[in-house]
Scaffold this motif. Structure first.
Motif, PDB file in Angstrom:
ATOM      1  N   ARG A 199      10.889  -9.535  53.898  1.00 51.04           N
ATOM      2  CA  ARG A 199      10.545  -9.350  55.310  1.00 51.04           C
ATOM      3  C   ARG A 199      11.569  -8.477  56.023  1.00 51.04           C
ATOM      4  O   ARG A 199      11.213  -7.663  56.878  1.00 51.04           O
ATOM      5  CB  ARG A 199      10.411 -10.710  55.981  1.00 51.04           C
ATOM      6  N   LEU A 200      12.846  -8.640  55.676  1.00 48.40           N
ATOM      7  CA  LEU A 200      13.881  -7.789  56.266  1.00 48.40           C
ATOM      8  C   LEU A 200      13.606  -6.330  55.925  1.00 48.40           C
ATOM      9  O   LEU A 200      13.685  -5.456  56.799  1.00 48.40           O
ATOM     10  CB  LEU A 200      15.257  -8.207  55.740  1.00 48.40           C
ATOM     11  N   ARG A 201      13.302  -6.049  54.675  1.00 52.25           N
ATOM     12  CA  ARG A 201      13.021  -4.673  54.274  1.00 52.25           C
ATOM     13  C   ARG A 201      11.832  -4.113  55.058  1.00 52.25           C
ATOM     14  O   ARG A 201      11.844  -2.951  55.470  1.00 52.25           O
ATOM     15  CB  ARG A 201      12.744  -4.607  52.777  1.00 52.25           C
ATOM     16  N   GLN A 202      10.817  -4.941  55.276  1.00 51.36           N
ATOM     17  CA  GLN A 202       9.659  -4.469  56.040  1.00 51.36           C
ATOM     18  C   GLN A 202      10.039  -4.191  57.489  1.00 51.36           C
ATOM     19  O   GLN A 202       9.560  -3.218  58.085  1.00 51.36           O
ATOM     20  CB  GLN A 202       8.526  -5.495  55.973  1.00 51.36           C
ATOM     21  N   HIS A 203      10.894  -5.026  58.054  1.00 63.04           N
ATOM     22  CA  HIS A 203      11.395  -4.774  59.409  1.00 63.04           C
ATOM     23  C   HIS A 203      12.121  -3.431  59.474  1.00 63.04           C
ATOM     24  O   HIS A 203      11.951  -2.659  60.425  1.00 63.04           O
ATOM     25  CB  HIS A 203      12.358  -5.888  59.850  1.00 63.04           C
ATOM     26  N   LEU A 204      12.922  -3.155  58.459  1.00 61.55           N
ATOM     27  CA  LEU A 204      13.666  -1.894  58.424  1.00 61.55           C
ATOM     28  C   LEU A 204      12.717  -0.704  58.298  1.00 61.55           C
ATOM     29  O   LEU A 204      12.881   0.310  58.986  1.00 61.55           O
ATOM     30  CB  LEU A 204      14.667  -1.907  57.268  1.00 61.55           C
TER      31      LEU A 204
ATOM     32  N   LEU B 184      17.237   1.705  61.789  1.00 62.97           N
ATOM     33  CA  LEU B 184      17.547   0.671  60.803  1.00 62.97           C
ATOM     34  C   LEU B 184      18.279  -0.497  61.449  1.00 62.97           C
ATOM     35  O   LEU B 184      17.980  -1.666  61.172  1.00 62.97           O
ATOM     36  CB  LEU B 184      18.407   1.258  59.682  1.00 62.97           C
ATOM     37  N   SER B 185      19.235  -0.173  62.297  1.00 67.06           N
ATOM     38  CA  SER B 185      20.014  -1.232  62.962  1.00 67.06           C
ATOM     39  C   SER B 185      19.128  -2.091  63.846  1.00 67.06           C
ATOM     40  O   SER B 185      19.249  -3.322  63.857  1.00 67.06           O
ATOM     41  CB  SER B 185      21.137  -0.605  63.791  1.00 67.06           C
ATOM     42  N   ARG B 186      18.240  -1.462  64.584  1.00 61.34           N
ATOM     43  CA  ARG B 186      17.329  -2.228  65.444  1.00 61.34           C
ATOM     44  C   ARG B 186      16.436  -3.146  64.610  1.00 61.34           C
ATOM     45  O   ARG B 186      16.176  -4.291  64.992  1.00 61.34           O
ATOM     46  CB  ARG B 186      16.482  -1.275  66.286  1.00 61.34           C
ATOM     47  N   GLY B 187      15.955  -2.627  63.484  1.00 58.90           N
ATOM     48  CA  GLY B 187      15.125  -3.462  62.613  1.00 58.90           C
ATOM     49  C   GLY B 187      15.884  -4.644  62.063  1.00 58.90           C
ATOM     50  O   GLY B 187      15.355  -5.760  61.974  1.00 58.90           O
TER      51      GLY B 187
ATOM     52  N   PHE C 139      15.021  -8.588  62.954  1.00 59.20           N
ATOM     53  CA  PHE C 139      14.721  -9.605  61.939  1.00 59.20           C
ATOM     54  C   PHE C 139      15.599 -10.830  62.128  1.00 59.20           C
ATOM     55  O   PHE C 139      15.121 -11.968  62.086  1.00 59.20           O
ATOM     56  CB  PHE C 139      14.900  -9.043  60.534  1.00 59.20           C
ATOM     57  N   ALA C 140      16.900 -10.612  62.303  1.00 56.48           N
ATOM     58  CA  ALA C 140      17.822 -11.740  62.473  1.00 56.48           C
ATOM     59  C   ALA C 140      17.410 -12.613  63.653  1.00 56.48           C
ATOM     60  O   ALA C 140      17.452 -13.848  63.575  1.00 56.48           O
ATOM     61  CB  ALA C 140      19.245 -11.232  62.659  1.00 56.48           C
TER      62      ALA C 140
ATOM     63  N   GLY D 157      17.554 -18.986  61.281  1.00 54.02           N
ATOM     64  CA  GLY D 157      17.878 -19.918  60.205  1.00 54.02           C
ATOM     65  C   GLY D 157      17.737 -19.261  58.842  1.00 54.02           C
ATOM     66  O   GLY D 157      18.591 -19.421  57.962  1.00 54.02           O
ATOM     67  N   LEU D 158      16.660 -18.534  58.652  1.00 52.03           N
ATOM     68  CA  LEU D 158      16.426 -17.829  57.395  1.00 52.03           C
ATOM     69  C   LEU D 158      17.487 -16.758  57.186  1.00 52.03           C
ATOM     70  O   LEU D 158      18.000 -16.577  56.078  1.00 52.03           O
ATOM     71  CB  LEU D 158      15.030 -17.207  57.409  1.00 52.03           C
ATOM     72  N   PHE D 159      17.823 -16.029  58.242  1.00 50.58           N
ATOM     73  CA  PHE D 159      18.845 -14.990  58.154  1.00 50.58           C
ATOM     74  C   PHE D 159      20.167 -15.572  57.663  1.00 50.58           C
ATOM     75  O   PHE D 159      20.820 -15.016  56.776  1.00 50.58           O
ATOM     76  CB  PHE D 159      19.016 -14.332  59.521  1.00 50.58           C
ATOM     77  N   ARG D 160      20.576 -16.706  58.218  1.00 53.31           N
ATOM     78  CA  ARG D 160      21.826 -17.328  57.784  1.00 53.31           C
ATOM     79  C   ARG D 160      21.745 -17.745  56.318  1.00 53.31           C
ATOM     80  O   ARG D 160      22.700 -17.564  55.551  1.00 53.31           O
ATOM     81  CB  ARG D 160      22.149 -18.535  58.665  1.00 53.31           C
ATOM     82  N   LEU D 161      20.609 -18.330  55.929  1.00 51.84           N
ATOM     83  CA  LEU D 161      20.450 -18.776  54.547  1.00 51.84           C
ATOM     84  C   LEU D 161      20.601 -17.622  53.573  1.00 51.84           C
ATOM     85  O   LEU D 161      21.212 -17.766  52.506  1.00 51.84           O
ATOM     86  CB  LEU D 161      19.071 -19.414  54.358  1.00 51.84           C
ATOM     87  N   MET D 162      20.044 -16.457  53.908  1.00 52.45           N
ATOM     88  CA  MET D 162      20.031 -15.317  53.002  1.00 52.45           C
ATOM     89  C   MET D 162      21.424 -14.860  52.595  1.00 52.45           C
ATOM     90  O   MET D 162      21.591 -14.193  51.575  1.00 52.45           O
ATOM     91  CB  MET D 162      19.258 -14.160  53.643  1.00 52.45           C
ATOM     92  N   PHE D 163      22.428 -15.230  53.375  1.00 51.73           N
ATOM     93  CA  PHE D 163      23.788 -14.794  53.081  1.00 51.73           C
ATOM     94  C   PHE D 163      24.716 -15.970  52.779  1.00 51.73           C
ATOM     95  O   PHE D 163      25.941 -15.808  52.795  1.00 51.73           O
ATOM     96  CB  PHE D 163      24.318 -13.946  54.240  1.00 51.73           C
ATOM     97  N   ARG D 164      24.128 -17.128  52.472  1.00 50.28           N
ATOM     98  CA  ARG D 164      24.901 -18.292  52.045  1.00 50.28           C
ATOM     99  C   ARG D 164      24.877 -18.326  50.524  1.00 50.28           C
ATOM    100  O   ARG D 164      24.133 -19.075  49.903  1.00 50.28           O
ATOM    101  CB  ARG D 164      24.323 -19.577  52.638  1.00 50.28           C
TER     102      ARG D 164
END
Length: 209
Positions: A76-81, A97-100, A104-105, A110-117
């Protein structure tokens, strides 16, 4: 009837693939609503309305479920970008890219935080490693060429991507943690967080490409 063929619970019928997706969706619901500490295999099964054994059957353990959930997040992050770049002027590629990334974040903190844990994720999971790599490749200054394999990943290219990622990831984290709210209060009346975010993007993102 075998679980992998069909499961009917609480009036809903799930085929094998749909059941897996339902559990991932249930896990994300818990994550965003109650936080990571509340997300267990049993809680995901209960939220999806399936048997307690369903998550273990599909994902093995909690790390397996979290890794698949994180993989869906990177897709989903890639699609946002991609969407953000497609809506930006060519000269504003990096800002797009930065705005995307920020959008997403903010849409799924919650998902964003998980992705980098990383301590809770299994990066040997093929879906997770592929999705994470695909999202990161979008941050390269020449993403399309790099993804197509026509551009070698040199130190300057990687350094530029990491610098951009560090800035936009830090900004996203400050935003979803509410750390920019207090700073924005120091601005003139009527100028809030959104204006501050735009100024950070204008000031901190190099406009290459």
């Amino acid at each position: 009837m075998p679980l992998e063929t069909l499961s009917t619970v609480m009036g809903q019928t799930y085929h094998h693939g749909a059941l897996r997706e339902a559990m991932i969706a249930a896990a994300e619901t818990i994550l965003e609503r109650d936080g990571i500490a509340a997300l267990t295999l049993r809680a995901a099964a209960r939220e999806a309305g399936v048997s307690h054994g369903a998550p273990a059957h599909h994902f093995g353990n909690l790390s397996g479920l979290l890794s698949e959930l994180a993989a869906s997040g990177f897709l989903r992050l890639r699609q946002h970008l991609l969407d953000a770049v497609n809506n930006a002027e060519p000269s504003q590629h990096m800002t797009g890219l930065s705005r995307g990334y920020v959008a997403f974040a903010r849409s799924a903190p919650g998902l964003f935080r998980l992705m980098f844990r990383s301590e809770q994720l299994d990066w040997s999971n093929q879906a997770l490693s592929a999705a994470g790599g695909g999202a990161f490749a979008m941050l390269l200054p020449e993403a399309s060429a790099a993804e197509a394999g026509t551009m070698p990943l040199t130190l300057p290219l990687l350094g530029s991507a990491m610098a951009h990622w560090s800035m936009v990831h830090g900004l996203s984290t400050l935003l979803i943690d509410g750390r920019l709210d207090a700073v924005a209060k120091e601005l003139s009346p009527g100028i809030g967080v959104e204006a501050l975010v735009e100024e950070i993007l204008r000031s901190g993102v190099p406009q290459s490409r």
